[in-house]
Design a protein around this motif. Structure first.
Motif, short mmCIF file in Angstrom:
data_model
loop_
_atom_site.label_atom_id
_atom_site.label_comp_id
_atom_site.label_asym_id
_atom_site.label_seq_id
_atom_site.Cartn_x
_atom_site.Cartn_y
_atom_site.Cartn_z
N LYS A 96 115.98 7.39 101.31
CA LYS A 96 116.07 7.78 102.72
C LYS A 96 115.72 9.24 102.99
O LYS A 96 115.36 9.58 104.11
CB LYS A 96 117.48 7.50 103.25
CG LYS A 96 117.93 6.06 103.12
CD LYS A 96 117.05 5.12 103.91
CE LYS A 96 117.54 3.69 103.80
NZ LYS A 96 116.64 2.74 104.42
N MET A 101 110.54 5.87 96.65
CA MET A 101 110.96 4.47 96.67
C MET A 101 111.00 3.83 95.28
O MET A 101 111.95 3.13 94.96
CB MET A 101 110.08 3.64 97.60
CG MET A 101 110.02 4.15 99.02
SD MET A 101 111.64 4.17 99.78
CE MET A 101 111.17 4.53 101.45
N ASP A 133 117.56 -3.45 101.97
CA ASP A 133 116.98 -2.45 102.88
C ASP A 133 115.74 -1.81 102.28
O ASP A 133 114.74 -1.59 102.96
CB ASP A 133 118.00 -1.36 103.21
CG ASP A 133 119.12 -1.83 104.12
OD1 ASP A 133 118.99 -2.91 104.74
OD2 ASP A 133 120.13 -1.11 104.22
N LEU A 134 115.80 -1.50 100.99
CA LEU A 134 114.67 -0.87 100.32
C LEU A 134 113.48 -1.83 100.26
O LEU A 134 112.34 -1.42 100.48
CB LEU A 134 115.06 -0.41 98.91
CG LEU A 134 113.96 0.32 98.14
CD1 LEU A 134 113.52 1.59 98.85
CD2 LEU A 134 114.45 0.65 96.73
N ASP A 137 111.75 -1.70 103.46
CA ASP A 137 110.96 -0.47 103.55
C ASP A 137 109.67 -0.56 102.73
O ASP A 137 108.66 0.03 103.09
CB ASP A 137 111.77 0.75 103.10
CG ASP A 137 112.92 1.08 104.04
OD1 ASP A 137 112.93 0.59 105.19
OD2 ASP A 137 113.82 1.83 103.62
#
Length: 170
Positions: A96, A101, A133-134, A137
């Protein structure tokens, strides 16, 4: 050390810039004392508190360093739950704030394995939510759905209502 630590907690709880700065001073004092007596568990927890206060001062690299040092101590102490907690926090910072990542994914996966090994369903659920969530993304939507479904199942099994909501909204 105990007094300095307690004062640091109290100052940090003020949630002001001045309070956090004063808390950092107290935690550094406690850290020196805990290191002097060789109390590794308290050294790690104090490092965590330093990381937390630096994080909320937006000094992310400094916070990351303290969290990572705490993680390494928890590894030596074989405290899986605490090590997983540090990996999760580091993963959040990486994903974040720092935008790394791939490294965040590695940390989240390690975190999940440790929570499972420690038998911590609440930690496992949060780790799965972070992973989901990742994956969103990263554009890996099938993996996001799979991990979200796993987190929802765990949350339902153990009655974690807030986690159920988070799993459904991921």
């Amino acid at each position: 050390a105990v007094k300095a630590f307690a004062e640091g907690v109290k100052l940090g709880d003020e949630e002001t810039k001045a309070g956090r700065e004063a808390a950092i001073i107290k935690f550094k004092e406690a850290l020196t004392l805990y290191r002097a007596v060789g109390d590794q568990r308290e050294v790690a927890e104090t490092l965590y508190c330093l990381g937390y206060n630096y994080q909320f001062q937006y000094e992310i690299q400094t916070a990351f360093g303290y969290y990572d040092e705490a993680r390494q101590i928890y590894l030596v102490l074989n405290e899986r739950g605490e090590q997983a907690r540090m990996l999760r926090i580091l993963g959040v910072l990486l994903a974040k704030t720092l935008g790394d990542m791939p490294k965040a994914l590695t940390y989240y996966e390690q975190c999940l394995m440790l929570y499972r090994a420690a038998g911590d369903p609440a930690g496992e659920t949060v780790a799965l939510i972070n992973l989901s969530d990742l994956y969103v993304d990263l554009g890996e939507f099938q993996k996001a759905v799979e991990t979200s479904s796993q987190s929802l199942a765990t949350a339902r099994t153990f009655g974690f209502r807030n986690a159920q909501y988070q799993s459904l909204s991921a």
